[in-house]
Design a protein around this motif. Structure first.
Motif, mmCIF file in Angstrom:
data_model
loop_
_atom_site.group_PDB
_atom_site.id
_atom_site.type_symbol
_atom_site.label_atom_id
_atom_site.label_comp_id
_atom_site.label_asym_id
_atom_site.label_seq_id
_atom_site.Cartn_x
_atom_site.Cartn_y
_atom_site.Cartn_z
ATOM 1 N N SER A 37 35.937 26.754 13.510
ATOM 2 C CA SER A 37 35.778 27.026 12.082
ATOM 3 C C SER A 37 35.107 25.823 11.427
ATOM 4 O O SER A 37 35.561 24.684 11.600
ATOM 5 C CB SER A 37 37.141 27.271 11.436
ATOM 6 N N ALA A 38 34.054 26.068 10.684
ATOM 7 C CA ALA A 38 33.324 24.982 10.023
ATOM 8 C C ALA A 38 34.131 24.359 8.892
ATOM 9 O O ALA A 38 33.816 23.257 8.453
ATOM 10 C CB ALA A 38 31.984 25.487 9.502
ATOM 11 N N ILE A 39 35.175 25.045 8.421
ATOM 12 C CA ILE A 39 35.985 24.495 7.332
ATOM 13 C C ILE A 39 37.312 23.936 7.859
ATOM 14 O O ILE A 39 38.303 23.886 7.150
ATOM 15 C CB ILE A 39 36.205 25.520 6.201
ATOM 16 N N SER A 40 37.296 23.491 9.105
ATOM 17 C CA SER A 40 38.440 22.776 9.659
ATOM 18 C C SER A 40 38.262 21.292 9.355
ATOM 19 O O SER A 40 37.270 20.885 8.776
ATOM 20 C CB SER A 40 38.526 23.007 11.170
ATOM 21 N N ALA A 41 39.196 20.498 9.767
ATOM 22 C CA ALA A 41 39.088 19.043 9.560
ATOM 23 C C ALA A 41 38.247 18.382 10.645
ATOM 24 O O ALA A 41 38.111 17.163 10.669
ATOM 25 C CB ALA A 41 40.479 18.427 9.524
ATOM 26 N N ASP A 42 37.674 19.182 11.540
ATOM 27 C CA ASP A 42 36.889 18.656 12.660
ATOM 28 C C ASP A 42 35.485 18.267 12.205
ATOM 29 O O ASP A 42 34.985 18.745 11.193
ATOM 30 C CB ASP A 42 36.789 19.703 13.770
ATOM 31 N N ILE A 43 34.841 17.400 13.000
ATOM 32 C CA ILE A 43 33.461 16.991 12.743
ATOM 33 C C ILE A 43 32.595 17.503 13.880
ATOM 34 O O ILE A 43 32.928 17.341 15.053
ATOM 35 C CB ILE A 43 33.345 15.457 12.600
ATOM 36 N N PHE A 44 31.470 18.118 13.521
ATOM 37 C CA PHE A 44 30.575 18.731 14.490
ATOM 38 C C PHE A 44 29.259 17.954 14.514
ATOM 39 O O PHE A 44 28.682 17.661 13.469
ATOM 40 C CB PHE A 44 30.356 20.203 14.125
ATOM 41 N N ILE A 45 28.809 17.621 15.726
ATOM 42 C CA ILE A 45 27.686 16.704 15.917
ATOM 43 C C ILE A 45 26.518 17.452 16.549
ATOM 44 O O ILE A 45 26.689 18.132 17.566
ATOM 45 C CB ILE A 45 28.123 15.528 16.820
ATOM 46 N N PHE A 46 25.337 17.287 15.961
ATOM 47 C CA PHE A 46 24.121 17.953 16.431
ATOM 48 C C PHE A 46 23.014 16.918 16.616
ATOM 49 O O PHE A 46 22.847 16.037 15.784
ATOM 50 C CB PHE A 46 23.654 18.992 15.405
ATOM 51 N N LEU A 47 22.254 17.059 17.704
ATOM 52 C CA LEU A 47 21.086 16.207 17.938
ATOM 53 C C LEU A 47 19.886 17.087 18.232
ATOM 54 O O LEU A 47 20.035 18.203 18.717
ATOM 55 C CB LEU A 47 21.327 15.267 19.123
ATOM 56 N N ASN A 48 18.696 16.561 17.957
ATOM 57 C CA ASN A 48 17.493 17.312 18.282
ATOM 58 C C ASN A 48 17.105 17.072 19.743
ATOM 59 O O ASN A 48 17.773 16.334 20.470
ATOM 60 C CB ASN A 48 16.358 16.975 17.310
ATOM 61 N N ARG A 49 16.033 17.716 20.178
ATOM 62 C CA ARG A 49 15.663 17.710 21.601
ATOM 63 C C ARG A 49 15.430 16.293 22.155
ATOM 64 O O ARG A 49 15.931 15.954 23.207
ATOM 65 C CB ARG A 49 14.406 18.561 21.818
ATOM 66 N N ASN A 50 14.676 15.469 21.470
ATOM 67 C CA ASN A 50 14.356 14.127 21.981
ATOM 68 C C ASN A 50 15.395 13.080 21.578
ATOM 69 O O ASN A 50 15.281 11.922 21.952
ATOM 70 C CB ASN A 50 12.964 13.707 21.511
ATOM 71 N N ARG A 51 16.374 13.458 20.765
ATOM 72 C CA ARG A 51 17.537 12.675 20.352
ATOM 73 C C ARG A 51 17.257 11.444 19.474
ATOM 74 O O ARG A 51 18.042 10.503 19.511
ATOM 75 C CB ARG A 51 18.385 12.281 21.565
ATOM 76 N N PRO A 52 16.234 11.430 18.614
ATOM 77 C CA PRO A 52 16.164 10.355 17.631
ATOM 78 C C PRO A 52 16.822 10.743 16.295
ATOM 79 O O PRO A 52 16.909 9.933 15.388
ATOM 80 C CB PRO A 52 14.664 10.116 17.447
ATOM 81 N N HIS A 53 17.266 12.015 16.171
ATOM 82 C CA HIS A 53 17.892 12.510 14.943
ATOM 83 C C HIS A 53 19.288 13.022 15.257
ATOM 84 O O HIS A 53 19.498 13.683 16.281
ATOM 85 C CB HIS A 53 17.097 13.677 14.347
ATOM 86 N N ILE A 54 20.229 12.760 14.356
ATOM 87 C CA ILE A 54 21.595 13.252 14.509
ATOM 88 C C ILE A 54 22.101 13.754 13.163
ATOM 89 O O ILE A 54 21.777 13.181 12.120
ATOM 90 C CB ILE A 54 22.525 12.152 15.081
#
Length: 101
Positions: A37-54
């Motif tokens: 659930s996006a409205i939990s107290a958890d943190i969700f981490i996303f990176l792009n393909r080459n990984r210079p962006h988070i």
């Protein structure tokens, strides 16, 4: 400044994410692909393909926030995972190491 706590759960999305995605699209990934659930107290981490962006998506009680960081040089290093799952739980220390790239 982002505060990392050992009492929070952190989930790394292991597929490359489109950094053009905003609140609704990232929340959709959390719900449909990460099975959380996006409205939990958890943190969700996303990176792009080459990984210079988070991007970190987090619920702050009254709304969703996005923490976004772009490296000028280099890439983010990720912990090794042998699972084929789309989501990998990580610790606050591991996230801190990732962000200190």
């Amino acid at each position: 400044m982002l505060h990392l706590s050992s009492s929070v759960k952190y989930y790394l999305y292991q597929s490359p994410a489109d950094m053009r995605k905003g609140f609704n699209s990232l929340s959709g990934i959390v719900t449909s692909q990460m099975q959380h659930s996006a409205i939990s107290a958890d943190i969700f981490i996303f990176l792009n393909r080459n990984r210079p962006h988070i991007k970190l998506l987090l619920w702050e009680g009254d709304g969703v926030s996005i923490y976004y960081k772009r490296l000028e040089q280099g890439t983010y290093e990720l912990p090794v995972c042998n699972d084929a799952d789309t989501t990998m739980p990580i610790t606050s220390q591991q996230l801190q190491f990732i962000l200190q790239a």
